[in-house]
Design a protein around this motif. Sequence first.
Motif, PDB file in Angstrom:
ATOM      1  N   UNK A   9     -14.282 -33.788  -3.683  1.00  0.00           N
ATOM      2  CA  UNK A   9     -13.594 -32.746  -4.273  1.00  0.00           C
ATOM      3  C   UNK A   9     -14.290 -31.415  -4.014  1.00  0.00           C
ATOM      4  N   UNK A  10     -14.951 -31.128  -3.030  1.00  0.00           N
ATOM      5  CA  UNK A  10     -15.736 -29.833  -2.600  1.00  0.00           C
ATOM      6  C   UNK A  10     -14.652 -28.779  -2.766  1.00  0.00           C
ATOM      7  N   UNK A  11     -15.149 -27.745  -3.529  1.00  0.00           N
ATOM      8  CA  UNK A  11     -14.029 -26.467  -3.216  1.00  0.00           C
ATOM      9  C   UNK A  11     -14.242 -25.834  -1.487  1.00  0.00           C
ATOM     10  N   UNK A  12     -15.598 -25.871  -1.207  1.00  0.00           N
ATOM     11  CA  UNK A  12     -15.457 -25.396   0.039  1.00  0.00           C
ATOM     12  C   UNK A  12     -16.408 -26.155   1.058  1.00  0.00           C
ATOM     13  N   UNK A  13     -16.468 -26.193   2.354  1.00  0.00           N
ATOM     14  CA  UNK A  13     -17.031 -27.014   3.097  1.00  0.00           C
ATOM     15  C   UNK A  13     -17.784 -25.877   4.094  1.00  0.00           C
ATOM     16  N   UNK A  14     -19.057 -26.362   4.479  1.00  0.00           N
ATOM     17  CA  UNK A  14     -19.695 -25.505   5.634  1.00  0.00           C
ATOM     18  C   UNK A  14     -19.570 -26.324   6.935  1.00  0.00           C
ATOM     19  N   UNK A  15     -19.263 -25.517   7.864  1.00  0.00           N
ATOM     20  CA  UNK A  15     -19.125 -26.333   9.148  1.00  0.00           C
ATOM     21  C   UNK A  15     -20.315 -25.945  10.231  1.00  0.00           C
ATOM     22  N   UNK A  16     -21.243 -26.377  10.804  1.00  0.00           N
ATOM     23  CA  UNK A  16     -22.191 -26.078  11.876  1.00  0.00           C
ATOM     24  C   UNK A  16     -22.477 -27.018  13.050  1.00  0.00           C
ATOM     25  N   UNK A  30     -23.605 -16.892  -0.080  1.00  0.00           N
ATOM     26  CA  UNK A  30     -22.211 -17.258  -0.005  1.00  0.00           C
ATOM     27  C   UNK A  30     -21.653 -17.710  -1.610  1.00  0.00           C
ATOM     28  N   UNK A  31     -22.298 -18.398  -2.132  1.00  0.00           N
ATOM     29  CA  UNK A  31     -21.957 -18.568  -3.477  1.00  0.00           C
ATOM     30  C   UNK A  31     -21.798 -17.377  -4.446  1.00  0.00           C
ATOM     31  N   UNK A  32     -22.473 -16.292  -4.035  1.00  0.00           N
ATOM     32  CA  UNK A  32     -22.240 -15.278  -4.828  1.00  0.00           C
ATOM     33  C   UNK A  32     -21.149 -14.199  -4.402  1.00  0.00           C
ATOM     34  N   UNK A  33     -20.523 -14.536  -3.129  1.00  0.00           N
ATOM     35  CA  UNK A  33     -19.346 -13.432  -2.627  1.00  0.00           C
ATOM     36  C   UNK A  33     -18.360 -13.722  -3.563  1.00  0.00           C
ATOM     37  N   UNK A 149     -18.314 -12.380   7.717  1.00  0.00           N
ATOM     38  CA  UNK A 149     -19.147 -11.835   6.589  1.00  0.00           C
ATOM     39  C   UNK A 149     -20.390 -11.511   7.410  1.00  0.00           C
ATOM     40  N   UNK A 150     -20.844 -10.364   7.773  1.00  0.00           N
ATOM     41  CA  UNK A 150     -22.216 -10.001   8.354  1.00  0.00           C
ATOM     42  C   UNK A 150     -23.312 -10.242   7.662  1.00  0.00           C
ATOM     43  N   UNK A 151     -23.298 -10.380   6.283  1.00  0.00           N
ATOM     44  CA  UNK A 151     -24.485 -10.736   5.477  1.00  0.00           C
ATOM     45  C   UNK A 151     -24.598 -12.251   5.393  1.00  0.00           C
TER      46      UNK A 151
END
Length: 249
Positions: A9-16, A30-33, A149-151
């Motif tokens: 039930x993840x709110x966001x998924x990171x792909x790499x 990312x969590x602070x954005x 997002x450049x940061x």
Amino acid sequence: MQIARDDTRADWVAVMDDDGRPAPGAFARFRGMDLRGWDAVGAAVRHPDGTICEMNRPYRNPFWNPGAFLRTLARMPLGRGRQGFHLSDADYVPGAPMRAVDMTSFVGLFLSRDALMRAGLPDPRLFIYGDDQLHTLRMRRMGLRIGFAPDLHFDHDTQALQGSTGLVLRPIWKVYYMYRNALIAYRVAAGPWFWPLVPVLLRKWRRKAGDYGPDAALFRTILDQAVRDGLAGRLDRPHDRVLALAGHG
């Protein structure tokens, strides 16, 4: 991505990629954005030495954006058409605002759960190259918003061979997937402009044979098959036949 969608039930998924990794602090940043209004966020991808990774540079689709289209046309006679629609180095400066893009790569892509549910999964038949282009272009056609997002910094620990005309693919069987999938992606991106664009692409791609030295003829053979399959939308050629085409069978 399927496991993340169906079994969590993840709110966001990171792909790499397997040779990509988040820089220290990237996930915390990312969590602070403020993610309101964004369905997906692409990171700034660099090589370990800090230089921008060109294969992961996001872009605005010039066929959907008149400004990018005109900039691309203006640069084409100079051989720099790509600069007309890809993000510039200035967009990578830390602290620069998040920019909307139409395509970003699977190295450092953060997908919201809503985006994952609505846009579905990439087509595994693409195997290598272009799956991220097609997936993110499809998201944009559905009205989902993708930000750059450049940061958010990811490293891509890859070494790409460069010739006089750009990227040189090794092993050479990769040529098939690069150009077959590129045609399929261009069909999505260009829409009614696709067929007038095809002769321009083929002329440009065949000139790349010179960068393959003694394998120039083999490059053309593989490219011709890739073009036939790409124009037909064929994604069912077995990998062992691709290897045989490249002389590895």
